[in-house]
Write a protein that holds these residues in place. Structure first.
Motif, PDB file in Angstrom:
ATOM      1  N   LYS A 173       5.423   9.485  -8.127  1.00 25.18           N
ATOM      2  CA  LYS A 173       6.417   9.032  -9.050  1.00 25.18           C
ATOM      3  C   LYS A 173       7.743   9.192  -8.303  1.00 25.18           C
ATOM      4  O   LYS A 173       8.733   9.600  -8.926  1.00 25.18           O
ATOM      5  CB  LYS A 173       6.350  10.249  -9.891  1.00 25.18           C
ATOM      6  CG  LYS A 173       5.319  10.288 -10.944  1.00 25.18           C
ATOM      7  CD  LYS A 173       5.035  11.281 -11.837  1.00 25.18           C
ATOM      8  CE  LYS A 173       3.818  11.015 -12.541  1.00 25.18           C
ATOM      9  NZ  LYS A 173       3.609  12.331 -13.708  1.00 25.18           N
ATOM     10  N   ARG A 174       7.740   8.482  -7.046  1.00 21.96           N
ATOM     11  CA  ARG A 174       8.987   8.029  -6.499  1.00 21.96           C
ATOM     12  C   ARG A 174       9.333   6.759  -6.233  1.00 21.96           C
ATOM     13  O   ARG A 174       8.214   5.895  -6.333  1.00 21.96           O
ATOM     14  CB  ARG A 174       8.944   8.679  -5.148  1.00 21.96           C
ATOM     15  CG  ARG A 174       8.740  10.162  -5.093  1.00 21.96           C
ATOM     16  CD  ARG A 174       8.703  10.852  -3.505  1.00 21.96           C
ATOM     17  NE  ARG A 174       7.255  10.577  -3.062  1.00 21.96           N
ATOM     18  CZ  ARG A 174       6.768   9.656  -2.253  1.00 21.96           C
ATOM     19  NH1 ARG A 174       7.750   8.716  -1.549  1.00 21.96           N
ATOM     20  NH2 ARG A 174       5.520   9.609  -1.943  1.00 21.96           N
ATOM     21  N   GLY A 232       5.637   9.327   5.128  1.00 24.10           N
ATOM     22  CA  GLY A 232       4.138   9.756   4.716  1.00 24.10           C
ATOM     23  C   GLY A 232       3.644   8.674   3.984  1.00 24.10           C
ATOM     24  O   GLY A 232       2.447   8.651   4.105  1.00 24.10           O
ATOM     25  N   ASP A 233       4.276   7.890   3.139  1.00 24.05           N
ATOM     26  CA  ASP A 233       3.718   6.944   2.358  1.00 24.05           C
ATOM     27  C   ASP A 233       3.073   5.997   3.367  1.00 24.05           C
ATOM     28  O   ASP A 233       2.033   5.283   3.065  1.00 24.05           O
ATOM     29  CB  ASP A 233       4.678   6.185   1.646  1.00 24.05           C
ATOM     30  CG  ASP A 233       5.209   7.244   0.559  1.00 24.05           C
ATOM     31  OD1 ASP A 233       4.329   8.153  -0.088  1.00 24.05           O
ATOM     32  OD2 ASP A 233       6.190   7.018  -0.025  1.00 24.05           O
ATOM     33  N   VAL A 234       3.771   5.368   4.271  1.00 23.94           N
ATOM     34  CA  VAL A 234       3.361   4.424   5.396  1.00 23.94           C
ATOM     35  C   VAL A 234       2.183   4.912   6.088  1.00 23.94           C
ATOM     36  O   VAL A 234       1.194   4.167   6.331  1.00 23.94           O
ATOM     37  CB  VAL A 234       4.448   3.964   6.320  1.00 23.94           C
ATOM     38  CG1 VAL A 234       4.353   3.100   7.340  1.00 23.94           C
ATOM     39  CG2 VAL A 234       5.798   3.434   5.677  1.00 23.94           C
ATOM     40  N   LEU A 235       2.245   6.025   6.640  1.00 26.13           N
ATOM     41  CA  LEU A 235       1.237   6.871   7.344  1.00 26.13           C
ATOM     42  C   LEU A 235      -0.188   6.859   6.553  1.00 26.13           C
ATOM     43  O   LEU A 235      -1.169   6.400   6.757  1.00 26.13           O
ATOM     44  CB  LEU A 235       1.447   8.225   7.769  1.00 26.13           C
ATOM     45  CG  LEU A 235       2.437   8.195   8.905  1.00 26.13           C
ATOM     46  CD1 LEU A 235       2.898   9.520   9.111  1.00 26.13           C
ATOM     47  CD2 LEU A 235       2.183   7.572   9.919  1.00 26.13           C
ATOM     48  N   SER A 236      -0.075   7.214   5.094  1.00 21.05           N
ATOM     49  CA  SER A 236      -1.254   7.235   4.214  1.00 21.05           C
ATOM     50  C   SER A 236      -1.750   5.634   4.086  1.00 21.05           C
ATOM     51  O   SER A 236      -2.778   5.488   3.912  1.00 21.05           O
ATOM     52  CB  SER A 236      -0.844   7.771   2.898  1.00 21.05           C
ATOM     53  OG  SER A 236      -0.396   8.905   2.914  1.00 21.05           O
ATOM     54  N   ALA A 237      -0.617   4.691   4.014  1.00 25.16           N
ATOM     55  CA  ALA A 237      -1.143   3.211   3.815  1.00 25.16           C
ATOM     56  C   ALA A 237      -1.953   2.955   5.057  1.00 25.16           C
ATOM     57  O   ALA A 237      -2.801   2.314   4.966  1.00 25.16           O
ATOM     58  CB  ALA A 237       0.012   2.303   3.528  1.00 25.16           C
ATOM     59  N   MET A 238      -1.568   3.105   6.155  1.00 18.86           N
ATOM     60  CA  MET A 238      -2.154   2.826   7.455  1.00 18.86           C
ATOM     61  C   MET A 238      -3.941   3.418   7.204  1.00 18.86           C
ATOM     62  O   MET A 238      -4.782   2.698   7.897  1.00 18.86           O
ATOM     63  CB  MET A 238      -1.452   3.275   8.649  1.00 18.86           C
ATOM     64  CG  MET A 238      -0.101   2.689   9.006  1.00 18.86           C
ATOM     65  SD  MET A 238       0.015   0.889   9.138  1.00 18.86           S
ATOM     66  CE  MET A 238      -0.691   0.681  10.588  1.00 18.86           C
ATOM     67  N   GLU A 239      -3.745   4.704   6.878  1.00 22.07           N
ATOM     68  CA  GLU A 239      -5.171   5.177   6.823  1.00 22.07           C
ATOM     69  C   GLU A 239      -5.929   4.180   5.814  1.00 22.07           C
ATOM     70  O   GLU A 239      -7.095   4.107   5.997  1.00 22.07           O
ATOM     71  CB  GLU A 239      -5.106   6.657   6.550  1.00 22.07           C
ATOM     72  CG  GLU A 239      -4.498   7.598   7.728  1.00 22.07           C
ATOM     73  CD  GLU A 239      -4.534   9.137   7.229  1.00 22.07           C
ATOM     74  OE1 GLU A 239      -4.792   9.316   5.978  1.00 22.07           O
ATOM     75  OE2 GLU A 239      -4.213   9.731   8.231  1.00 22.07           O
ATOM     76  N   CYS A 268       0.820  -1.087  -0.004  1.00 20.68           N
ATOM     77  CA  CYS A 268      -0.119  -0.029  -0.016  1.00 20.68           C
ATOM     78  C   CYS A 268       0.811   1.320  -0.020  1.00 20.68           C
ATOM     79  O   CYS A 268       0.671   2.091  -0.649  1.00 20.68           O
ATOM     80  CB  CYS A 268      -1.024   0.156   1.180  1.00 20.68           C
ATOM     81  SG  CYS A 268      -2.362  -0.937   1.362  1.00 20.68           S
ATOM     82  N   ALA A 269       1.836   1.208   0.858  1.00 21.27           N
ATOM     83  CA  ALA A 269       2.928   2.593   0.933  1.00 21.27           C
ATOM     84  C   ALA A 269       3.469   2.528  -0.589  1.00 21.27           C
ATOM     85  O   ALA A 269       3.768   3.819  -1.045  1.00 21.27           O
ATOM     86  CB  ALA A 269       3.622   2.276   2.181  1.00 21.27           C
ATOM     87  N   ASN A 270       3.940   1.379  -0.868  1.00 24.67           N
ATOM     88  CA  ASN A 270       4.290   1.975  -2.364  1.00 24.67           C
ATOM     89  C   ASN A 270       3.404   2.228  -3.428  1.00 24.67           C
ATOM     90  O   ASN A 270       4.159   2.913  -4.305  1.00 24.67           O
ATOM     91  CB  ASN A 270       4.972   0.018  -3.028  1.00 24.67           C
ATOM     92  CG  ASN A 270       5.816   0.130  -4.308  1.00 24.67           C
ATOM     93  OD1 ASN A 270       6.665   0.978  -4.420  1.00 24.67           O
ATOM     94  ND2 ASN A 270       5.286  -0.543  -5.216  1.00 24.67           N
ATOM     95  N   ASN A 271       2.438   2.145  -3.463  1.00 23.19           N
ATOM     96  CA  ASN A 271       1.216   2.607  -4.351  1.00 23.19           C
ATOM     97  C   ASN A 271       1.195   4.006  -4.114  1.00 23.19           C
ATOM     98  O   ASN A 271       1.157   4.800  -4.956  1.00 23.19           O
ATOM     99  CB  ASN A 271      -0.151   2.031  -4.017  1.00 23.19           C
ATOM    100  CG  ASN A 271      -0.317   0.472  -4.386  1.00 23.19           C
ATOM    101  OD1 ASN A 271       0.562   0.015  -5.368  1.00 23.19           O
ATOM    102  ND2 ASN A 271      -1.239  -0.106  -3.932  1.00 23.19           N
ATOM    103  N   PHE A 272       1.490   4.559  -2.816  1.00 25.58           N
ATOM    104  CA  PHE A 272       1.151   6.050  -2.724  1.00 25.58           C
ATOM    105  C   PHE A 272       2.831   6.796  -3.295  1.00 25.58           C
ATOM    106  O   PHE A 272       3.013   7.628  -3.826  1.00 25.58           O
ATOM    107  CB  PHE A 272       1.315   6.162  -1.112  1.00 25.58           C
ATOM    108  CG  PHE A 272      -0.123   6.156  -0.654  1.00 25.58           C
ATOM    109  CD1 PHE A 272      -1.001   7.198  -1.023  1.00 25.58           C
ATOM    110  CD2 PHE A 272      -0.478   5.291  -0.099  1.00 25.58           C
ATOM    111  CE1 PHE A 272      -2.423   7.224  -0.709  1.00 25.58           C
ATOM    112  CE2 PHE A 272      -1.956   5.042   0.500  1.00 25.58           C
ATOM    113  CZ  PHE A 272      -2.652   6.104   0.195  1.00 25.58           C
TER     114      PHE A 272
END
Length: 143
Positions: free
Chosen positions: A60-61, A67-74, A51-55
């Motif tokens: 485009k990173r 931030g990606d991990v936090l977004s994935a958790m949500e 999920c974090a990888n999708n963010f």
């Protein structure tokens, strides 16, 4: 990537330590239960990473960030963990900043000591040259 499914499991020692810290004293856990928790934890880590990888890809990173991990958790509906994770992240960042500043201070101190030593050596060399010149002057006067 892992060649075997077992390669994706977290180390047993880590899982055992986490379980022991979570359970009250005197409560034991079977090998089978520990193995199930280990597999579940590995699946969770893989899912959270995906999920974090999708963010990161949306941004485009190629590098996942906090931030990606936090977004994935949500996105995974673990909102109640986001605030504690943010707090832990801030503590981690402060610790890293402190360590970095301590290293800088240590390097500055070492550089300063090195310069002082170099100056002392230069002064010693100057003193030796002056002593030699005085001796030469005295010898010339005697002649």
């Amino acid at each position: 990537m892992a060649e075997r499914p077992e390669d994706l499991n977290l180390p047993n020692a880590v899982i055992t330590r986490i379980i022991k810290e979570a359970l009250p004293d005197g409560v034991n856990i079977s090998k089978e239960a520990r193995s199930a928790i280990s597999r579940a934890a590995s699946v969770f880590v893989l899912y959270a990473t995906s999920c974090a990888n999708n963010f990161a890809m949306k941004g485009k990173r190629k590098t996942l960030n906090a931030g990606d991990v936090l977004s994935a958790m949500e996105e995974m509906e673990f909102q109640r963990f986001v605030t504690p994770l943010k707090e832990s992240l801030e503590v981690y960042r402060r610790e890293q900043k402190g360590k970095k500043e301590a290293r800088k201070d240590k390097d500055k101190k070492a550089d300063s000591e090195e310069q002082d030593k170099s100056r002392e050596e230069e002064n010693d060399d100057d003193d030796e040259r002056m002593d030699e010149e005085e001796q030469n002057d005295e010898e010339e006067v005697d002649n």
